[in-house]
Scaffold this active site. Structure first.
Site, short mmCIF file in Angstrom:
data_model
loop_
_atom_site.label_atom_id
_atom_site.label_comp_id
_atom_site.label_asym_id
_atom_site.label_seq_id
_atom_site.Cartn_x
_atom_site.Cartn_y
_atom_site.Cartn_z
N ASP A 1 -3.57 62.29 16.26
CA ASP A 1 -2.22 62.69 16.68
C ASP A 1 -1.20 62.06 15.72
O ASP A 1 -1.19 60.84 15.53
CB ASP A 1 -1.99 62.21 18.11
N ASP B 1 0.51 69.17 15.38
CA ASP B 1 0.37 67.76 14.96
C ASP B 1 -0.78 67.01 15.62
O ASP B 1 -0.84 65.79 15.54
CB ASP B 1 1.68 67.02 15.25
N GLU B 2 -1.72 67.71 16.24
CA GLU B 2 -2.84 67.00 16.86
C GLU B 2 -4.09 67.87 16.87
O GLU B 2 -4.02 69.10 16.88
CB GLU B 2 -2.50 66.55 18.28
#
Length: 413
Positions: free
Chosen positions: A8, A110-111
């Protein structure tokens, strides 16, 4: 036992904007001052999309109106979102992680989740691998990530939310009572504000209390969601990593050495080990590479790389190793080496027709077309090399990755 990573980006939008501004000459890192991404300072419209650590200290949280954030911190710095930049940074991150394994499930920009199992034999421990990934992302891309490690997706995601930024955390089942149960129920994945409020009304304030609550009682108040909350509070999750189909653009790997390499003979086993891992992944993917890059990071953290095209697409360990050695010799300055990496690119189907060079006809070992005639050796032919690699792959698939090891690697410290 499965091992899952949850990766993350720390405050992604703000980190990516800050890194881009620094690259363009800005002297202030937005991550070190009270700052947010989102909205318009003049009109005071919009919401907070991302916040810095110092902004969080003022009580500013993601999703609140910009006007509210400015009341909490009048000197708050605001920056507009740049979604084209964020998409680019996300692609760069995922491409880097896919260099380790294709068993990757991207959850958002983003993860992502990573199944560490298929590549576990390349590392001394999951923690060591995660630290390498985290540090490389920070040093090479200019932003930080948290990586959570556990036996399932839920616990890995919970672990990545522990102390930030730039951290690796584990949350194995035996660690649940110490690390997860003392947390408030609202910190449990899938427990929203409404459910947390109702749990508080029932006298359930921590994840541990939720884990010890009777399931039938929870079901009577929350129906199936109560069952799910109880299972999550006890670390139960049967979901698996679903790797998305994607076009593989390159396969590579790198390793930070336990001690700096100062002699060529000490670098060669590392290059051989990397070549074996990468070529195995190429063959597993049914791909062959037409380009190879070797990367060196020196003890002073300066980096350099050297790339060369190949006369024919390859996925053979020996061919990749010979090319990597040649690139290393051309690139290495003689300074102590901290990290070595190899990456293949310009991938194509290994079964695609190949136009042979005249130098392939005598069964010489793999060299570039310009030097093959001058350096013919008694090495195995291309066909024999393929059979050798296929035999080793079959043995490892049946008996494990350590079932067959090259003698030269047994001598490696």
């Amino acid at each position: 036992m499965a091992i899952i990573f949850h990766i993350d980006v720390n405050s992604a939008y703000l980190s990516w904007t800050a890194a881009e501004r620094l690259k363009n000459g800005d002297t202030t890192d937005l991550r070190t001052i009270p700052s947010i991404i989102g909205g318009d300072r003049k009109t005071r419209h919009g919401i907070v999309l991302a916040k810095s650590g110092p902004a969080k200290a003022f009580g500013i949280h993601t999703g609140e109106p910009v006007a509210s954030a400015l009341r909490k911190c009048p000197f708050l710095v605001t920056a507009p979102p740049d979604h084209a930049l964020y998409s680019q940074r996300s692609r760069e991150l995922m491409d880097y992680l896919k260099g380790y394994t294709s068993d990757l499930e991207q959850l958002s920009i983003d993860e992502c989740f990573m199944d560490f199992g298929p590549i576990s034999h390349n590392f001394s421990s999951p923690e060591r691998a995660a630290l390498q990934m985290k540090d490389t992302i920070r040093d090479r891309m200019g932003f930080t990530v948290n990586i959570g490690i556990s036996v399932n997706r839920l616990l890995a995601k919970m672990a990545s939310d522990f102390q930030k930024p730039d951290r690796v955390h584990t949350l194995y089942p035996e660690e649940i009572p110490e690390k997860m149960w003392p947390l408030p129920v609202e910190d449990l994945y899938m427990v929203g504000r409404s459910s947390a409020g109702r749990l508080h009304e029932l006298g359930i304030h921590t994840i541990g209390q939720l884990a010890c609550t009777d399931r039938e009682f929870l079901f009577s108040h929350f129906k199936s969601h109560g069952q799910q909350m109880w299972e999550y509070a006890n670390g139960m999750d049967s979901s698996v990593v679903h790797a998305q189909e994607h076009e593989v653009k390159g396969i590579g790997n790198s390793t930070t050495l336990s001690s700096d390499v100062t002699a060529r003979q000490d670098a060669l086993p590392v290059l051989l080990s990397l070549s074996e891992t990468i070529s195995g992944r190429l063959r597993k993917a049914g791909m062959a590479a037409r380009s190879v890059t070797v990367e060196i990071k020196y003890s002073d953290f300066t980096s350099c790389s050297h790339q060369c095209p190949l006369p024919v697409p390859v996925n053979s360990t020996q061919m990749l190793y010979e090319t990597a050695c040649r690139l290393f010799d051309e690139l290495w300055s003689g300074a102590p080496v901290r990290l070595l990496g190899i990456r293949t690119s310009k991938l194509e189907d290994e079964k695609a027709p190949v136009q042979l060079s005249l130098f392939d006809l005598d069964g010489s070992s793999f060299e570039d077309a310009g030097s093959a005639a001058a350096s013919r050796s008694a090495g195995p032919s291309l066909e024999k090399q393929k059979k050798l690699d296929a035999a080793m792959d079959a043995i490892r698939k049946k008996y494990g990755n350590d079932a067959v090891i090259r003698g030269s690697l047994l001598e490696r410290p």
